[in-house]
Design a protein around this motif. Structure first.
Motif, mmCIF file in Angstrom:
data_model
loop_
_atom_site.group_PDB
_atom_site.id
_atom_site.type_symbol
_atom_site.label_atom_id
_atom_site.label_comp_id
_atom_site.label_asym_id
_atom_site.label_seq_id
_atom_site.Cartn_x
_atom_site.Cartn_y
_atom_site.Cartn_z
ATOM 1 N N ASP A 23 24.746 -40.129 -28.413
ATOM 2 C CA ASP A 23 24.894 -40.469 -27.003
ATOM 3 C C ASP A 23 26.392 -40.616 -26.770
ATOM 4 O OD1 ASP A 23 24.059 -41.226 -24.350
ATOM 5 O OD2 ASP A 23 24.594 -43.289 -24.893
ATOM 6 N N GLY A 74 22.898 -35.776 -26.470
ATOM 7 C CA GLY A 74 22.346 -35.989 -25.141
ATOM 8 C C GLY A 74 23.192 -35.297 -24.088
ATOM 9 N N GLU A 110 19.122 -36.004 -21.425
ATOM 10 C CA GLU A 110 19.066 -37.443 -21.706
ATOM 11 C C GLU A 110 18.801 -38.291 -20.470
ATOM 12 O OE1 GLU A 110 23.302 -39.473 -21.193
ATOM 13 O OE2 GLU A 110 23.007 -38.669 -23.172
ATOM 14 N N THR A 114 19.358 -44.126 -21.310
ATOM 15 C CA THR A 114 20.008 -45.437 -21.350
ATOM 16 C C THR A 114 19.135 -46.488 -20.672
ATOM 17 O OG1 THR A 114 22.172 -44.388 -21.415
ATOM 18 C CG2 THR A 114 22.117 -46.706 -20.771
ATOM 19 N N ASP A 136 24.382 -48.004 -26.636
ATOM 20 C CA ASP A 136 24.642 -46.585 -26.901
ATOM 21 C C ASP A 136 23.897 -46.087 -28.140
ATOM 22 O OD1 ASP A 136 26.245 -46.153 -24.660
ATOM 23 O OD2 ASP A 136 28.006 -46.916 -25.687
ATOM 24 N N ALA A 140 20.983 -43.341 -28.207
ATOM 25 C CA ALA A 140 20.997 -42.227 -29.157
ATOM 26 C C ALA A 140 19.662 -42.152 -29.894
ATOM 27 C CB ALA A 140 22.156 -42.375 -30.147
#
Length: 166
Positions: A23, A74, A110, A114, A136, A140
């Motif tokens: 990420d 991502g 992605e 998050t 993060d 990921a």
């Protein structure tokens, strides 16, 4: 180095190797690593970003330590499907990395990773401060787990297709 599709990924990863999920943020790089059976994504500590050369060295060192055979990164596509400046920055990062490694890359949409990662951390009652440190890598792991789940689905489809023709 090559950019692969998800369908090509498993054929390009040698036995015993793992897959990394990244990420890419502006301040950090979140990292997750699969198990050798491509079933589970395990978050790793984030890398703090500085200059590309330093970031790349740190990243490649970490990936080597985890016996990585391919990298999923991502791709931060906008909610409407368009590609903005963050997508361009991600593609530029991959172009620069291809000069330094033979590891293949796979782009993975992605969107909402998050958000999902933060919800998972909140669900585990992780404090706001610790969430900021872990978000993060959790993102990921979420990205990588999506890829691993898709690979499992592709394997099952291949098994059904292979068994139905006999």
């Amino acid at each position: 180095m090559t950019v692969l599709t998800i369908e090509q990924l498993e054929d390009h990863v040698a036995d015993g190797k793992t897959v990394a999920g990244l990420d890419l943020g502006t301040k950090t790089i979140g990292i997750a690593i699969s198990d050798r059976g491509f079933s589970f994504a395990n978050p790793r500590p984030v890398l703090r970003r500085s200059k590309f050369t330093h970031d790349a060295q740190d990243l490649l060192k970490a990936l080597k330590a985890d016996n990585v055979g391919a990298i999923v990164i991502g791709l931060p596509v906008n909610m409407d499907g368009s590609e903005g400046p963050r997508v361009q920055a991600t593609r530029a990062f991959v172009r620069n990395m291809e000069k330094l490694t033979e590891l293949p890359f796979v782009y993975w949409d992605e969107r909402l990773s998050t958000v999902a990662a933060e919800r998972a951390l909140i669900g585990m009652d992780v404090s706001r401060q610790k969430r900021a440190e872990r978000i993060d890598s959790a993102a990921a792991a979420f990205i990588l787990q999506g890829v691993l789940d898709r690979l499992q689905s592709l394997r099952q489809e291949a098994d059904v297709d292979g068994n139905s023709s006999t």
